[in-house]
Scaffold this active site. Structure first.
Site, PDB file in Angstrom:
ATOM      1  N   CYS A 153      45.967  36.526  39.055  1.00 30.79           N
ATOM      2  CA  CYS A 153      44.649  36.051  38.977  1.00 30.79           C
ATOM      3  C   CYS A 153      43.877  36.780  40.047  1.00 30.79           C
ATOM      4  O   CYS A 153      42.808  36.531  40.448  1.00 30.79           O
ATOM      5  CB  CYS A 153      44.865  34.662  39.334  1.00 30.79           C
ATOM      6  SG  CYS A 153      45.156  33.760  38.084  1.00 30.79           S
TER       7      CYS A 153
ATOM      8  N   HIS B 231      38.583  28.633  35.313  1.00 32.65           N
ATOM      9  CA  HIS B 231      39.396  29.698  35.878  1.00 32.65           C
ATOM     10  C   HIS B 231      39.372  30.768  34.590  1.00 32.65           C
ATOM     11  O   HIS B 231      40.209  30.371  33.684  1.00 32.65           O
ATOM     12  CB  HIS B 231      40.599  29.222  36.163  1.00 32.65           C
ATOM     13  CG  HIS B 231      41.329  29.855  37.104  1.00 32.65           C
ATOM     14  ND1 HIS B 231      41.265  31.251  37.282  1.00 32.65           N
ATOM     15  CD2 HIS B 231      42.529  29.629  37.858  1.00 32.65           C
ATOM     16  CE1 HIS B 231      42.170  31.736  38.015  1.00 32.65           C
ATOM     17  NE2 HIS B 231      43.019  30.823  38.266  1.00 32.65           N
TER      18      HIS B 231
ATOM     19  N   LYS C 257      35.001  28.074  40.587  1.00 34.62           N
ATOM     20  CA  LYS C 257      35.709  27.182  39.565  1.00 34.62           C
ATOM     21  C   LYS C 257      35.275  26.149  39.175  1.00 34.62           C
ATOM     22  O   LYS C 257      35.577  25.831  37.947  1.00 34.62           O
ATOM     23  CB  LYS C 257      37.068  27.693  39.748  1.00 34.62           C
ATOM     24  CG  LYS C 257      37.680  28.922  39.608  1.00 34.62           C
ATOM     25  CD  LYS C 257      39.380  29.002  40.160  1.00 34.62           C
ATOM     26  CE  LYS C 257      39.805  30.484  39.981  1.00 34.62           C
ATOM     27  NZ  LYS C 257      38.968  31.186  41.161  1.00 34.62           N
TER      28      LYS C 257
ATOM     29  N   HIS D 216      39.151  31.155  46.308  1.00 36.12           N
ATOM     30  CA  HIS D 216      39.786  31.157  45.023  1.00 36.12           C
ATOM     31  C   HIS D 216      39.858  29.711  44.581  1.00 36.12           C
ATOM     32  O   HIS D 216      39.407  29.534  43.188  1.00 36.12           O
ATOM     33  CB  HIS D 216      41.291  31.446  45.263  1.00 36.12           C
ATOM     34  CG  HIS D 216      41.956  31.786  43.899  1.00 36.12           C
ATOM     35  ND1 HIS D 216      41.674  32.971  42.901  1.00 36.12           N
ATOM     36  CD2 HIS D 216      43.268  31.134  43.590  1.00 36.12           C
ATOM     37  CE1 HIS D 216      42.522  32.596  42.075  1.00 36.12           C
ATOM     38  NE2 HIS D 216      43.525  31.859  42.316  1.00 36.12           N
TER      39      HIS D 216
ATOM     40  N   GLU E 230      45.661  27.777  50.338  1.00 35.21           N
ATOM     41  CA  GLU E 230      44.595  28.511  50.924  1.00 35.21           C
ATOM     42  C   GLU E 230      43.791  27.744  51.934  1.00 35.21           C
ATOM     43  O   GLU E 230      43.439  28.478  53.167  1.00 35.21           O
ATOM     44  CB  GLU E 230      43.556  28.285  49.486  1.00 35.21           C
ATOM     45  CG  GLU E 230      42.148  29.364  50.053  1.00 35.21           C
ATOM     46  CD  GLU E 230      41.528  29.600  48.759  1.00 35.21           C
ATOM     47  OE1 GLU E 230      40.587  30.723  48.694  1.00 35.21           O
ATOM     48  OE2 GLU E 230      41.645  29.028  47.788  1.00 35.21           O
TER      49      GLU E 230
ATOM     50  N   PHE F 298      49.694  34.261  40.615  1.00 34.78           N
ATOM     51  CA  PHE F 298      51.120  34.395  40.458  1.00 34.78           C
ATOM     52  C   PHE F 298      51.764  35.196  40.922  1.00 34.78           C
ATOM     53  O   PHE F 298      51.405  36.658  40.783  1.00 34.78           O
ATOM     54  CB  PHE F 298      51.598  34.087  39.026  1.00 34.78           C
ATOM     55  CG  PHE F 298      50.991  32.641  38.441  1.00 34.78           C
ATOM     56  CD1 PHE F 298      50.849  31.758  39.391  1.00 34.78           C
ATOM     57  CD2 PHE F 298      50.959  32.407  37.055  1.00 34.78           C
ATOM     58  CE1 PHE F 298      50.348  30.323  38.703  1.00 34.78           C
ATOM     59  CE2 PHE F 298      50.493  31.443  36.479  1.00 34.78           C
ATOM     60  CZ  PHE F 298      50.353  30.230  37.325  1.00 34.78           C
TER      61      PHE F 298
END
Length: 410
Positions: free
Chosen positions: A163, A338, A333, A303, A314, A398
Site C-alpha cells: 500500500c 482504501h 480513506k 495513511h 501511525e 504490508f
C-alpha cells in the site's frame, strides 16, 4: 556537489470514487462523507460494500478493442494519465518522448482476471483460457499501457511496495528527474480491488469493516470505534518536471515535491511496528531530505486505514517525530475507501490540493477521540482553513514498507 534541482507537480489526474475530475474530487473530499455503498458484484459475501468510481464508458473513452483487452485498473490509469497530461498543458504528439518516463505503483497481479482463467484450467477447459490472461495480470501493464497511449519512450516500470507502492513511485519519479534521466515523468498508481477474491481475502484477514447495515458509516480512521477499512478503486497520476523546465514553458505548478523518505519496519509480514519506529524514520528522512524541521509542517495526510493496529502505529510515529502537538491530521480513506497500491497517489494529490486551497479536508466518520491517542488533532466535521507552506503524505504497507512525501507550495 551542486544542489539537487527542485521538482514541480504540473499536472493532476484523478479517477476516484470522489469524481472523475480534480474539481469534483476536491469538493467531495471537503464534504467529508463516506462514499461506501453496497456493491452488486459482491452480493452474498460477508462484506458486500465498496467505494466505486462514478460510471464511465471505457469503450467510448479508450476504444472498444483496448477496453476489452485491459482490466479495470488499467482503464483507470489510462484515464487519469490523460487527464494529468491535459492539466499540465502538454501535448504527447509534440513532446520529446525519449525524455518522458512512466512510474506507476502496483500491488500485484489482477485478482479480477485470475479466478475466471484458473476456473477454466481446473475444469480442463484449456481452450477457453484467454490469450489476454497473462498480459492483463502483469503488474507493469498499466505503466506500459500509459506509455503506449501517450508516447512516453523513456523508462517505464511499476513499483511494488504494497500500500506504499504509489508513494514509492512518486519518490522514484522525482529521482529520475533529479538525475537527469527524464525531463517529464508521469507517476502515481491505480487499483480496482472490488473483485470477490480481494474482498474475501481481506475479510478473512479481518481487515475490513463489517458494518454492512450502514456502509457509509463503516470506515472510521483514527476513531475510537474503528473496525477496519472499506475497499475502494481509483487512480491518480501526477505529471512531474524540474522547476526550471516548468518555468521555461510557463507551466502552472500545483506544488513542489521537496522530500521523500522510504524505510522498512523489517518486523512482520502484515503488522506494523507497534511503536511506529519504522514509519517515524520515514517521516524523519523526508524532513531531512527537504531540509525541513517538524515545525515547518502544517498538515499531515495520514495513511489512516481505520484498523486498530495501523492507526495506533501511525499515531505513535507522529508523536515520536512531532512531540505532544503533531500537525493537524486528516485521512482520506474515510471518504474514498482504501485503494491499496493506488492509495499513496490519491492521497498525494489530495495533499497537494490542500496546500493549493489552504484548507484541510475533514476525516469522514471521526466522532470519538481514541483514548490511546489523545495527542492527535484529527480534522473532522468540516474543512479547516489553515495557512501552511508544507505538508506530508504518508503511506504504509504490508511487509513494513513505509513511504512519506513532503510537498510545499510553489
Amino acid at each position: 556537489m551542486p544542489a539537487a534541482p527542485d521538482v514541480a507537480v504540473t499536472g493532476l489526474g484523478l479517477i476516484t470514487p470522489a469524481g472523475l475530475t480534480v474539481e469534483d474530487n476536491w469538493a467531495t473530499l471537503c464534504a467529508g462523507r463516506s462514499l461506501a455503498t453496497r456493491d452488486r458484484a459482491l452480493a452474498g459475501l460477508p462484506v458486500d460494500f465498496t467505494c466505486r468510481a462514478p460510471a464511465f464508458d471505457a469503450a467510448a473513452e479508450l476504444g472498444r478493442a483496448r477496453a476489452f483487452r485491459l482490466d479495470r485498473a488499467a482503464h483507470l490509469a489510462l484515464l487519469a494519465a490523460r487527464a494529468a497530461v491535459a492539466d499540465a498543458g502538454l501535448d504527447p504528439r509534440a513532446w520529446p518522448g525519449e525524455r518522458v518516463g512512466v512510474v506507476l505503483g502496483t500491488g500485484g497481479n489482477s485478482l479480477d482476471t485470475y479466478p475466471t482463467e484458473f476456473g477454466h484450467l481446473n475444469a480442463g477447459r484449456h481452450s477457453r483460457i484467454s490469450p489476454l490472461a497473462l498480459p492483463r495480470s502483469i503488474a507493469s501493464t498499466p505503466a506500459g499501457e500509459v506509455a503506449i497511449d501517450l508516447r512516453a519512450l523513456g523508462p517505464s516500470f511499476a513499483t511494488a511496495s504494497s500500500c506504499a507502492s504509489a508513494a514509492t513511485a512518486i519518490g522514484i519519479a522525482r529521482d529520475l528527474l533529479r538525475s537527469g534521466t527524464c525531463d517529464i515523468v508521469l507517476t502515481g498508481g491505480s487499483a480496482a480491488p472490488r473483485d470477490a477474491m480481494s474482498v474475501l481475502s481481506f475479510t478473512r484477514m479481518k481487515a475490513l469493516s463489517r458494518r454492512a447495515e450502514r456502509p457509509e458509516e463503516a470506515c472510521r480512521p483514527f476513531d475510537a470505534d474503528r473496525d477496519g477499512f472499506v475497499l475502494g478503486e481509483g487512480a491518480a497520476v501526477l505529471v512531474m518536471e524540474r522547476v526550471d523546465d516548468a518555468r521555461a514553458r510557463r507551466a502552472r505548478a500545483w506544488a513542489l515535491l521537496r522530500g521523500y523518505g522510504s524505510t522498512c519496519d523489517a518486523h512482520h509480514p502484515l503488522a506494523p511496528l507497534p511503536d511506529g519506529a519504522g514509519a517515524a524514520r520515514a517521516v524523519r528522512t523526508a524532513l531531512d531530505d527537504a531540509g525541513a524541521a517538524p515545525e515547518d509542517i502544517g498538515h499531515i495526510n495520514a495513511h489512516g486505514t481505520a484498523t486498530r493496529l495501523g492507526d495506533e502505529a501511525e499515531g505513535a510515529a507522529l508523536v515520536r517525530e512531532f512531540g505532544d502537538c503533531p500537525p493537524p491530521v486528516t485521512a482520506a480513506k474515510g471518504v474514498v475507501g482504501h485503494s491499496l497500491s493506488a492509495a499513496g497517489a490519491l492521497e498525494a494529490a489530495y495533499t497537494i490540493l490542500s496546500l493549493h486551497h489552504q484548507r484541510i479536508p475533514p476525516t469522514a466518520n471521526f466522532r470519538h477521540q481514541d483514548d490511546a491517542q489523545p495527542k492527535l488533532d484529527i480534522v473532522a466535521g468540516a474543512p479547516r482553513p489553515t495557512a501552511m507552506r508544507a505538508a506530508l503524505s504518508s503511506s504504509f504497507g504490508f511487509g513494513g514498507h513505509n513511504a512519506v512525501l513532503l510537498f510545499t507550495t510553489p
